[in-house]
Design a protein around this motif. Sequence first.
Motif, PDB file in Angstrom:
ATOM      1  N   VAL A 417       8.187  23.164  -6.308  1.00  0.00           N
ATOM      2  CA  VAL A 417       9.627  23.415  -6.235  1.00  0.00           C
ATOM      3  C   VAL A 417       9.938  24.317  -5.041  1.00  0.00           C
ATOM      4  CG1 VAL A 417      11.612  24.419  -7.441  1.00  0.00           C
ATOM      5  CG2 VAL A 417       9.891  23.120  -8.729  1.00  0.00           C
ATOM      6  N   LEU A 418       9.131  25.349  -4.855  1.00  0.00           N
ATOM      7  CA  LEU A 418       9.292  26.235  -3.699  1.00  0.00           C
ATOM      8  C   LEU A 418       9.190  25.441  -2.401  1.00  0.00           C
ATOM      9  CD1 LEU A 418       9.408  29.119  -2.432  1.00  0.00           C
ATOM     10  CD2 LEU A 418       6.911  29.179  -2.640  1.00  0.00           C
ATOM     11  N   TYR A 419       8.212  24.566  -2.331  1.00  0.00           N
ATOM     12  CA  TYR A 419       7.998  23.709  -1.156  1.00  0.00           C
ATOM     13  C   TYR A 419       9.253  22.889  -0.842  1.00  0.00           C
ATOM     14  CZ  TYR A 419       6.055  19.594   1.322  1.00  0.00           C
ATOM     15  OH  TYR A 419       5.809  18.567   2.202  1.00  0.00           O
ATOM     16  N   GLN A 420       9.837  22.276  -1.867  1.00  0.00           N
ATOM     17  CA  GLN A 420      11.015  21.446  -1.662  1.00  0.00           C
ATOM     18  C   GLN A 420      12.209  22.268  -1.192  1.00  0.00           C
ATOM     19  OE1 GLN A 420      11.165  18.223  -1.714  1.00  0.00           O
ATOM     20  NE2 GLN A 420       9.102  17.825  -2.481  1.00  0.00           N
ATOM     21  N   HIS A 421      12.411  23.443  -1.768  1.00  0.00           N
ATOM     22  CA  HIS A 421      13.515  24.315  -1.346  1.00  0.00           C
ATOM     23  C   HIS A 421      13.354  24.744   0.113  1.00  0.00           C
ATOM     24  CE1 HIS A 421      15.960  24.869  -4.915  1.00  0.00           C
ATOM     25  NE2 HIS A 421      14.872  25.044  -5.659  1.00  0.00           N
ATOM     26  N   LEU A 422      12.136  25.055   0.514  1.00  0.00           N
ATOM     27  CA  LEU A 422      11.900  25.547   1.873  1.00  0.00           C
ATOM     28  C   LEU A 422      12.058  24.447   2.919  1.00  0.00           C
ATOM     29  CD1 LEU A 422       8.867  27.920   1.203  1.00  0.00           C
ATOM     30  CD2 LEU A 422      11.184  28.590   1.870  1.00  0.00           C
ATOM     31  N   LEU A 423      11.842  23.191   2.513  1.00  0.00           N
ATOM     32  CA  LEU A 423      12.043  22.092   3.461  1.00  0.00           C
ATOM     33  C   LEU A 423      13.474  22.070   3.980  1.00  0.00           C
ATOM     34  CD1 LEU A 423      10.086  19.136   1.783  1.00  0.00           C
ATOM     35  CD2 LEU A 423       9.391  20.514   3.756  1.00  0.00           C
ATOM     36  N   ASP A 424      14.419  22.447   3.137  1.00  0.00           N
ATOM     37  CA  ASP A 424      15.822  22.501   3.556  1.00  0.00           C
ATOM     38  C   ASP A 424      16.055  23.569   4.616  1.00  0.00           C
ATOM     39  OD1 ASP A 424      16.394  20.507   1.722  1.00  0.00           O
ATOM     40  OD2 ASP A 424      16.934  21.919   0.131  1.00  0.00           O
ATOM     41  N   LYS A 425      15.136  24.544   4.656  1.00  0.00           N
ATOM     42  CA  LYS A 425      15.231  25.622   5.648  1.00  0.00           C
ATOM     43  C   LYS A 425      14.354  25.355   6.868  1.00  0.00           C
ATOM     44  CE  LYS A 425      17.566  28.205   2.636  1.00  0.00           C
ATOM     45  NZ  LYS A 425      18.983  28.583   2.836  1.00  0.00           N
ATOM     46  N   LYS A 426      13.788  24.144   6.947  1.00  0.00           N
ATOM     47  CA  LYS A 426      12.894  23.765   8.050  1.00  0.00           C
ATOM     48  C   LYS A 426      11.611  24.600   8.049  1.00  0.00           C
ATOM     49  CE  LYS A 426      15.207  20.509  10.326  1.00  0.00           C
ATOM     50  NZ  LYS A 426      14.645  19.185  10.641  1.00  0.00           N
ATOM     51  N   ILE A 427      11.156  24.974   6.864  1.00  0.00           N
ATOM     52  CA  ILE A 427       9.909  25.720   6.717  1.00  0.00           C
ATOM     53  C   ILE A 427       8.966  24.873   5.861  1.00  0.00           C
ATOM     54  CG2 ILE A 427       8.815  27.819   5.841  1.00  0.00           C
ATOM     55  CD1 ILE A 427      11.593  29.174   6.144  1.00  0.00           C
ATOM     56  N   VAL A 428       7.746  24.641   6.367  1.00  0.00           N
ATOM     57  CA  VAL A 428       6.772  23.836   5.631  1.00  0.00           C
ATOM     58  C   VAL A 428       5.591  24.719   5.228  1.00  0.00           C
ATOM     59  CG1 VAL A 428       5.297  21.800   5.643  1.00  0.00           C
ATOM     60  CG2 VAL A 428       7.426  21.806   6.969  1.00  0.00           C
ATOM     61  N   THR A 463      12.124  34.453   4.402  1.00  0.00           N
ATOM     62  CA  THR A 463      12.802  33.400   3.641  1.00  0.00           C
ATOM     63  C   THR A 463      11.914  32.898   2.503  1.00  0.00           C
ATOM     64  OG1 THR A 463      14.048  32.700   5.599  1.00  0.00           O
ATOM     65  CG2 THR A 463      13.888  31.126   3.784  1.00  0.00           C
ATOM     66  N   VAL A 464      10.631  32.732   2.789  1.00  0.00           N
ATOM     67  CA  VAL A 464       9.676  32.318   1.746  1.00  0.00           C
ATOM     68  C   VAL A 464       9.685  33.319   0.589  1.00  0.00           C
ATOM     69  CG1 VAL A 464       7.233  31.955   1.197  1.00  0.00           C
ATOM     70  CG2 VAL A 464       8.172  31.051   3.335  1.00  0.00           C
TER      71      VAL A 464
END
Length: 480
Positions: A417-428, A463-464
């Motif tokens: 879930v964290l991974y998916q949220h961070l994708l919106d912030k351009k963070i992988v 952000t993470v």
Amino acid sequence: MMLRSMYKFRQLAKNIQFLIESGSWPAHKKLPSLRAQAQSSGYSLMTVLNAYQELEAKGWIYTKQKSGYYVSGDINISPEHTNKVALNTNIEINSLVFDHLKRLQQDHVIPLGSAFPSVPLLCNTHFMKILSQHAKLPNSSLSTDSMPPGSLHLRQILASRYSLNGISTQPEDIVITSGALDALNLSLQALTKPGDFILLQQTIFYGAWQAAERLGLNVITIPEHPEHGFDVNAFESALKNYPIKVCWLMLNAHNPIGFTVSNEIKLVIAELLHRYKVYLIEDDVYQELFYEKQKPLSVKYFDKENYVLHCSSFSKILGAGVRVGWVHSRPFSNAIQHLQLMSTVSASNLMQHALVDFIGTHHYEKHLRQLRLKLQKNKNTYYKLLKEILPKSCKIYLYATGYFLWIQLPINVDSTVLYQHLLDKKIVIAPSILFQQDNLPRNYIRLNCSFNLTEPIKRALYTVVEMIKMLEQNAGADGS
């Protein structure tokens, strides 16, 4: 021939028995037909029939007239089969990995989930100069002298480096491949057939799971040891009780956790491999990225009976574009070359020739020393920052090697879930689902700490952390 046939049907019976013991084949499940089992396992119809009859005689299965064979319903399963190891028969990870790698290729992302070190750290001007010189020579890219088993000069250099590290090696022992993953996949393919059982660490590089999925293998996993990294007791228990043919282990700068197993434990692993006649594919791609003065040994160092296939590459020290790896495997050299000629054919001639000239200079060792120092500095910088800003409910695993940090999130925070949220912030980032297939808590992430801590990356780390806190707070509010 008669003895070999007896071994085959008993081996197949043992494999099926394990599927029943582990619960993968529940009571009254119908077994595959004789013909279907023969096609999937590669055994003859007579071998399958003999295996089924032996299992029936022992009470593991029963027959229904004109219907087939079924799993018995009154079997008492011993607890020892389920307390330390786990069986994975339906592996589905390739799509997850594909999506993850595609995300990393997008423009303007912060690639904290990348498996490769920062490009500026790997770019060596002397190597690039040598590569440029060879690119101007037709012989470097058009000749066939680097076809399997690979450039003789490069194999001679690698054999010399092995020998200097205490592993007596001839150039004929080495096969050059198109990177470490190619070496690992070819080794596994040479040693197994569909339906075989292999052993992996519970948490391991996703390439191992992909290979098992592609080859149709059953995977037994053992948990990591909280102190030593590798659980020797669980390892021996698995070898003793289950029909394992091959192990695929990473013991130096483990990806994703980061630990390096002690030489004492590696010696025990080598002894157990010999005792139980099981092969090891040793993934040692990070072997040069240690921080201490002494380079850690490999299990290959302790291997006296050629049970270890040692795999490594140059991509983690010279860049992802340098797709040149190798396998040190005396008994399986020809088999690996045959498979190679049906797939990747050979590693780049140009790269092999350039590596021969570069590794033979003092610039190579200087590059390794500088790379280790930079990685250590960057990793410690990340660790200090994250230690300050992460919530106390998180745990950071810090080891003196490599460039990854493995972070345990609060138990109620799903890293996917964290991974998916961070994708919106351009963070992988890399969530734990990429490295684990068991029904384990998904509250771990792997961060690549090789990049210089620039302002954009620093903001990404903040952000993470903020996203972790938000998910933890939301989970607490939901009572989960």
